[in-house]
Scaffold this active site. Structure first.
Site, PDB file in Angstrom:
ATOM      1  N   LYS A  55      39.456  42.471  47.914  1.00  0.00           N
ATOM      2  CA  LYS A  55      39.103  43.181  46.673  1.00  0.00           C
ATOM      3  C   LYS A  55      38.580  42.201  45.645  1.00  0.00           C
ATOM      4  O   LYS A  55      37.560  42.450  44.992  1.00  0.00           O
ATOM      5  CB  LYS A  55      40.337  43.890  46.093  1.00  0.00           C
ATOM      6  CG  LYS A  55      40.628  45.237  46.720  1.00  0.00           C
ATOM      7  CD  LYS A  55      41.952  45.784  46.207  1.00  0.00           C
ATOM      8  CE  LYS A  55      42.480  46.814  47.181  1.00  0.00           C
ATOM      9  NZ  LYS A  55      43.921  47.012  47.116  1.00  0.00           N
ATOM     10  N   GLN A  99      49.001  47.407  44.026  1.00  0.00           N
ATOM     11  CA  GLN A  99      48.948  47.512  45.484  1.00  0.00           C
ATOM     12  C   GLN A  99      50.237  48.152  46.015  1.00  0.00           C
ATOM     13  O   GLN A  99      51.342  47.738  45.668  1.00  0.00           O
ATOM     14  CB  GLN A  99      48.752  46.117  46.092  1.00  0.00           C
ATOM     15  CG  GLN A  99      48.609  46.086  47.602  1.00  0.00           C
ATOM     16  CD  GLN A  99      47.315  46.711  48.110  1.00  0.00           C
ATOM     17  OE1 GLN A  99      46.292  46.696  47.431  1.00  0.00           O
ATOM     18  NE2 GLN A  99      47.367  47.272  49.293  1.00  0.00           N
ATOM     19  N   ASP A 122      42.602  54.057  41.206  1.00  0.00           N
ATOM     20  CA  ASP A 122      43.128  54.541  42.490  1.00  0.00           C
ATOM     21  C   ASP A 122      43.236  56.068  42.507  1.00  0.00           C
ATOM     22  O   ASP A 122      43.385  56.670  43.576  1.00  0.00           O
ATOM     23  CB  ASP A 122      44.537  53.982  42.709  1.00  0.00           C
ATOM     24  CG  ASP A 122      44.592  52.870  43.737  1.00  0.00           C
ATOM     25  OD1 ASP A 122      43.722  52.842  44.635  1.00  0.00           O
ATOM     26  OD2 ASP A 122      45.512  52.042  43.646  1.00  0.00           O
TER      27      ASP A 122
HETATM   28  N1  GUN Z   1      47.740  50.380  49.921  1.00  0.00           N
HETATM   29  C1  GUN Z   1      46.953  50.819  50.945  1.00  0.00           C
HETATM   30  N2  GUN Z   1      45.866  51.450  50.470  1.00  0.00           N
HETATM   31  C2  GUN Z   1      45.952  51.409  49.130  1.00  0.00           C
HETATM   32  C3  GUN Z   1      45.107  51.869  48.085  1.00  0.00           C
HETATM   33  O1  GUN Z   1      44.045  52.487  48.288  1.00  0.00           O
HETATM   34  N3  GUN Z   1      45.544  51.616  46.824  1.00  0.00           N
HETATM   35  C4  GUN Z   1      46.708  50.966  46.569  1.00  0.00           C
HETATM   36  N4  GUN Z   1      47.042  50.786  45.297  1.00  0.00           N
HETATM   37  N5  GUN Z   1      47.507  50.521  47.505  1.00  0.00           N
HETATM   38  C5  GUN Z   1      47.124  50.735  48.777  1.00  0.00           C
END
Ligand code: GUN
Length: 298
Positions: A55, A99, A122
């Site tokens: 990311k 996350q 998100d």
């Molecule tokens: N863990 C796995 N996929 C995601 C996601 O799209 N966003 C977040 N915040 N955590 C994750």
């Protein structure tokens, strides 16, 4: 070999990131600063560390600022909430992602509820869940939004099509169902208690598999010509001793004999998630600064 067309999510995601980078350059000119995405990682889960690193790299490559907050696994919930509050109040931060999963001593719902909904790129905050359900502008979870982008790219209008979503998670299944409904699909949400899953899949023009069970959906369940979107990422033992390989929730070998189009694993849905996150972030940056943005190019 199968007949199905392969839906190239990797190529689509590269394209989307290039469009985001153009819009991000325009934002820098108008706002005199880069758009910013903050990512919070608690603990050292190896898969999460890989995601967070990717990311960060892709955020910078798109001309945006990446803020990473890595907290030890024994961080208190109160300390994490304080970090989120600080990011809510930081004008350089347009998007916030915490996350998941969080360590067991933390209440994920409480942490998500603390994020400013207008920075919740998100789309997990209940305000954004409600906006999606009622058709208001907000933020939509990245993976399901990426799936709909791939579907519309392949099929054009989805109106009137029968769709089955296998899985009912808050991150994929439920928002996926809402998005398909908004595209005027007739939506069935199937899950572990569904009585006759093959029968539900057989009716569907669009199959979204998001259950986390390796190669569960078989080719003989599919309506010939169906479009199959495989959200699964499962690591299974490989052909060689000690080696592993990635497979989806769909049995690709049999499904690609029957489907009209199908996403591969890897290289299908996976690469879309971060690209859509960057898309959501540049949208958030414009909205929160009161700047115009043509969301149709994204
Ligand atoms: N863990 C796995 N996929 C995601 C996601 O799209 N966003 C977040 N915040 N955590 C994750």
């Amino acid at each position: 070999m199968g007949e199905a067309a392969i839906i190239d999510g990797k190529a689509f995601a590269e394209n989307l990131r290039a469009r985001v980078a153009e819009v991000a350059a325009g934002f820098l000119e108008k706002a005199n600063r880069k758009a910013g995405l903050a990512v919070v990682l608690v603990g050292e889960d190896p898969a999460s560390q890989v995601y967070v690193r990717n990311k960060g790299k892709q955020t910078v490559a798109c001309g945006m600022e990446s803020f990473e907050h890595k907290l030890p696994v024994d961080t208190s919930e109160a300390d994490l909430l304080a970090v989120v509050e600080q990011l809510n109040n930081d004008p350089a931060v347009d998007g916030i992602l915490v996350q998941l999963p969080l360590p067991g001593h933390m209440d994920e719902a409480k942490v998500i509820a603390t994020i400013n909904p207008d920075k919740d790129v998100d789309g997990f905050h209940v305000v954004n869940v409600g906006r999606l359900a009622t058709g208001l502008p907000g933020f939509v979870p990245c993976t399901p939004l990426g799936c709909v982008m791939l579907l519309k790219d392949k099929l054009g209008s989805l109106s009137g099509l029968d769709a089955v979503v296998i899985g009912r998670s808050n991150i994929v299944g439920k928002p996926m169902a809402q998005l398909l409904l908004a595209e005027s699909c007739t939506v069935t949400v199937a899950h572990s208690r569904t009585k006759d899953l093959p029968e539900a899949v057989r009716r569907a023009d669009i199959v979204i598999a998001a259950v986390g069970r390796p190669e569960m959906v078989k080719g003989e369940w599919l309506k010939p010509g169906a479009t199959v979107i495989d959200v699964g990422i499962n690591r299974v033992p490989g052909a060689e001793e000690g080696k592993t390989r990635l497979v989806g929730d769909v049995d690709f070998a049999s499904a690609s004999e029957v489907a009209g189009a199908i996403t591969p694993v890897p290289g299908g849905v996976g690469p879309m998630t971060i690209a859509v996150l960057l898309r959501n972030t540049i949208v958030a940056a414009h909205r929160n600064m009161g700047l115009e943005i043509d969301e149709s190019v994204l």
